[in-house]
Enzyme design. Structure first.
Site, mmCIF file in Angstrom:
data_model
loop_
_atom_site.group_PDB
_atom_site.id
_atom_site.type_symbol
_atom_site.label_atom_id
_atom_site.label_comp_id
_atom_site.label_asym_id
_atom_site.label_seq_id
_atom_site.Cartn_x
_atom_site.Cartn_y
_atom_site.Cartn_z
ATOM 1 N N TYR A 125 0.830 -1.217 0.000
ATOM 2 C CA TYR A 125 0.000 0.000 0.000
ATOM 3 C C TYR A 125 0.862 1.265 0.000
ATOM 4 O O TYR A 125 0.855 2.052 -0.959
ATOM 5 C CB TYR A 125 -0.919 -0.076 1.219
ATOM 6 C CG TYR A 125 -1.743 1.143 1.532
ATOM 7 C CD1 TYR A 125 -2.411 1.858 0.542
ATOM 8 C CD2 TYR A 125 -1.868 1.570 2.853
ATOM 9 C CE1 TYR A 125 -3.186 2.962 0.870
ATOM 10 C CE2 TYR A 125 -2.648 2.659 3.191
ATOM 11 C CZ TYR A 125 -3.291 3.362 2.198
ATOM 12 O OH TYR A 125 -4.055 4.445 2.529
ATOM 13 N N ASP A 163 9.984 -7.054 -3.756
ATOM 14 C CA ASP A 163 8.811 -7.377 -2.940
ATOM 15 C C ASP A 163 8.594 -8.886 -3.050
ATOM 16 O O ASP A 163 8.699 -9.442 -4.145
ATOM 17 C CB ASP A 163 7.584 -6.618 -3.476
ATOM 18 C CG ASP A 163 6.420 -6.589 -2.496
ATOM 19 O OD1 ASP A 163 5.964 -5.482 -2.154
ATOM 20 O OD2 ASP A 163 5.950 -7.679 -2.078
ATOM 21 N N TYR A 209 5.377 -5.303 17.312
ATOM 22 C CA TYR A 209 5.483 -4.541 16.056
ATOM 23 C C TYR A 209 6.246 -3.236 16.296
ATOM 24 O O TYR A 209 7.263 -2.954 15.650
ATOM 25 C CB TYR A 209 4.084 -4.262 15.497
ATOM 26 C CG TYR A 209 4.088 -3.256 14.384
ATOM 27 C CD1 TYR A 209 4.788 -3.495 13.211
ATOM 28 C CD2 TYR A 209 3.410 -2.031 14.522
ATOM 29 C CE1 TYR A 209 4.818 -2.551 12.189
ATOM 30 C CE2 TYR A 209 3.432 -1.096 13.508
ATOM 31 C CZ TYR A 209 4.134 -1.354 12.349
ATOM 32 O OH TYR A 209 4.172 -0.416 11.344
ATOM 33 N N ASP A 258 -5.416 0.149 22.679
ATOM 34 C CA ASP A 258 -5.700 1.393 21.961
ATOM 35 C C ASP A 258 -5.599 2.591 22.905
ATOM 36 O O ASP A 258 -6.452 2.774 23.778
ATOM 37 C CB ASP A 258 -7.128 1.375 21.391
ATOM 38 C CG ASP A 258 -7.215 0.703 20.032
ATOM 39 O OD1 ASP A 258 -6.173 0.572 19.359
ATOM 40 O OD2 ASP A 258 -8.334 0.333 19.640
#
Ligand code: UDP
Length: 351
Positions: free
Chosen positions: A11, A31, A141, A307
Site C-alpha cells: 500500500y 517485494d 510490532y 488502543d
C-alpha cells in the site's frame, strides 16, 4: 537517483513508487508479494520478487543494478499478529532488516529511508507527540520498528549510513492507481467503507474514552502526502546534505535520539508524519457517511486492547527539516479518495 524500494508492491510502497517515478527517479522494486500486488506497480518499473532479508537475492540484485538509495517499506505490520507471534516480527523486521543493512553496507549503499511508525511511542504521556518523546512501544510490532531505528543510528555513527526514519501515524486514502487492501483488514477507514458496501459488519471499539465524543482520536494522513514525504526524505540523504551529515545538528529542532556519538559520521533522523490534527472514530464514520451519501450500519463494542485514547503527531519537524506539510488534511477528502478507489476496484487487485 536510482532507488530500491522494498515492499514497493504494498500500500504505502506502491504509492511511494508512483511519487518517485513522478519526481523523475529511476525505481527498482523488491517485494516478495506475500502481501503486495504485482498490479500495484506502474508499467516500466523494474521488479524483482524476493525478500529483503535474503542476502543472496539482494546481493545479486545490487550487483546487477547498483542503486543510490533505498526506501525500506517492507515489513510485517500487524499489531495483533506481532503479539501472538513475536518470533516472526523479530526474525523478519529485525534479523532480516539487519541482514539487509549488511548487504547494503557491503555494496556501499549509504542512503536509506525507513518506514517507521507512531507505534514506537506506545501510549504517549502527552499529545501532540514530538520525536523526542520517550519511546515505549507496547507491542512487538512497535518494538521491532524501534529496534531497527536504533540499528540505523549506530550504522550512521560507525559506517556513515545516512537515514531518515519516518514515523507514520494513521495512513489512509488512495491514489488514483493504488489503494488499501489488507487481508485481514483491521484499519478503521477500510472497515467503515466495507460496512457501507454491505460486505462486513462494523464495530466501533469503545465509546467511553476520555475524548469529546468518547471515541478514540487518531491522526489520519493521506497516503499521497506520505509518499511525497518519502521523496523529500530520500533527497535529504544526498551526499553532502547537511541535514544528514554527522558533524552538526540537523536543521531545526533536534531529537536526542538522532545522535549516538558526537563524532557520528552521518545522521539518522527520525521524523513524524501526521496531519497535525486528529479525528475521532465517530468523526471518521460521519465523514464516510457524507462521502457515501447514506448512513453506515455499525455496532458499539468494547474497547480494543492496547488502543490509547489519543494519538496525534506534532508534525513540525517534518516541516522544519523536509519542508513537508500534509496537504490533504480534510477527513472527508481522505475518505473520499479511499471510496473512489474501492468503487473503481470492487474486487481489489487482480494480481
Ligand atoms: N477502530 C474501530 N473499529 C474498527 C477498526 C478500528 O473502532 O473496525 C478504531 C480503533 O479502536 C482505533 C481507531 O479506530 O481507535 C483507528 O484504528 P486503526 O486500526 O485504523 O489504526 P491504529 O490507530 O490502531 O493504528
Amino acid at each position: 537517483m536510482r532507488v530500491l524500494v522494498t515492499g514497493g508492491a504494498g500500500y504505502v510502497g506502491s504509492v511511494s513508487v508512483e511519487a518517485l517515478v513522478a519526481a523523475g527517479h529511476d525505481v527498482l522494486v523488491l517485494d516478495d508479494l506475500s502481501k503486495g500486488h504485482r498490479d500495484a506497480l506502474p508499467g516500466g518499473v523494474r521488479f524483482v520478487q524476493g525478500s529483503y532479508g535474503d542476502p543472496a537475492v539482494v546481493g545479486q540484485l545490487l550487483a546487477n543494478t547498483p542503486v543510490d538509495a533505498v526506501l525500506h517499506c517492507a515489513a510485517r505490520s500487524l499489531v495483533a499478529e506481532s503479539v501472538s507471534n513475536p518470533a516472526l516480527y523479530y526474525r523478519e523486521n529485525v534479523a532480516g532488516g539487519v541482514a539487509f543493512l549488511e548487504v547494503l553496507r557491503e555494496a556501499g549503499v549509504r542512503r536509506l529511508v525507513f518506514s517507521s511508525t507512531a507505534a514506537v511511542y506506545g501510549t504517549p504521556a502527552s499529545v501532540p507527540i514530538r520525536e523526542d518523546a520517550v519511546l515505549a512501544p507496547i507491542n512487538p510490532y512497535g518494538e521491532t520498528k524501534r529496534t531497527f531505528e536504533g540499528a540505523l543510528r549506530w550504522y550512521a555513527a560507525a559506517y556513515g549510513l545516512r537515514s531518515v526514519s519516518l514515523r507514520y501515524f494513521n495512513v489512509a486514502g488512495a491514489s488514483g492507481r493504488n489503494g488499501e487492501v489488507h487481508a485481514p483488514e483491521t484499519h478503521l477507514i477500510p472497515n467503515v467503507l466495507a460496512a457501507a458496501e454491505g460486505r462486513a459488519a462494523l464495530t466501533v471499539f469503545g465509546i467511553d474514552y476520555p475524548t469529546p465524543d468518547g471515541t478514540c482520536i487518531r491522526d489520519y494522513l493521506h497516503v499521497e502526502d506520505l509518499a511525497r514525504a518519502h521523496v523529500l526524505a530520500l533527497e535529504a540523504t544526498s551526499p553532502g546534505d547537511p541535514r544528514t551529515a554527522g558533524d552538526g545538528g540537523p536543521v531545526g529542532r533536534t531529537a536526542p535520539s538522532d545522535r549516538t556519538a558526537a563524532d557520528s559520521r552521518a545522521a539518522a533522523l527520525a521524523i513524524n508524519l501526521g496531519n497535525g490534527g486528529g479525528f475521532s472514530v465517530r468523526e471518521v464514520l460521519s465523514a464516510a457517511e457524507t462521502v457515501v451519501g447514506r448512513p453506515i450500519p455499525h455496532a458499539i463494542g468494547e474497547r480494543r486492547a492496547g488502543d490509547p485514547p489519543v494519538l496525534v503527531a506534532d508534525a513540525g519537524r517534518a516541516d522544519e527539516i523536509l519542508g513537508w506539510r500534509a496537504q490533504h488534511r480534510d477527513i472527508v477528502e481522505i475518505v473520499a479518495s479511499a471510496w473512489a478507489w474501492r468503487q473503481a476496484h470492487p474486487d481489489g487487485y487482480r494480481a
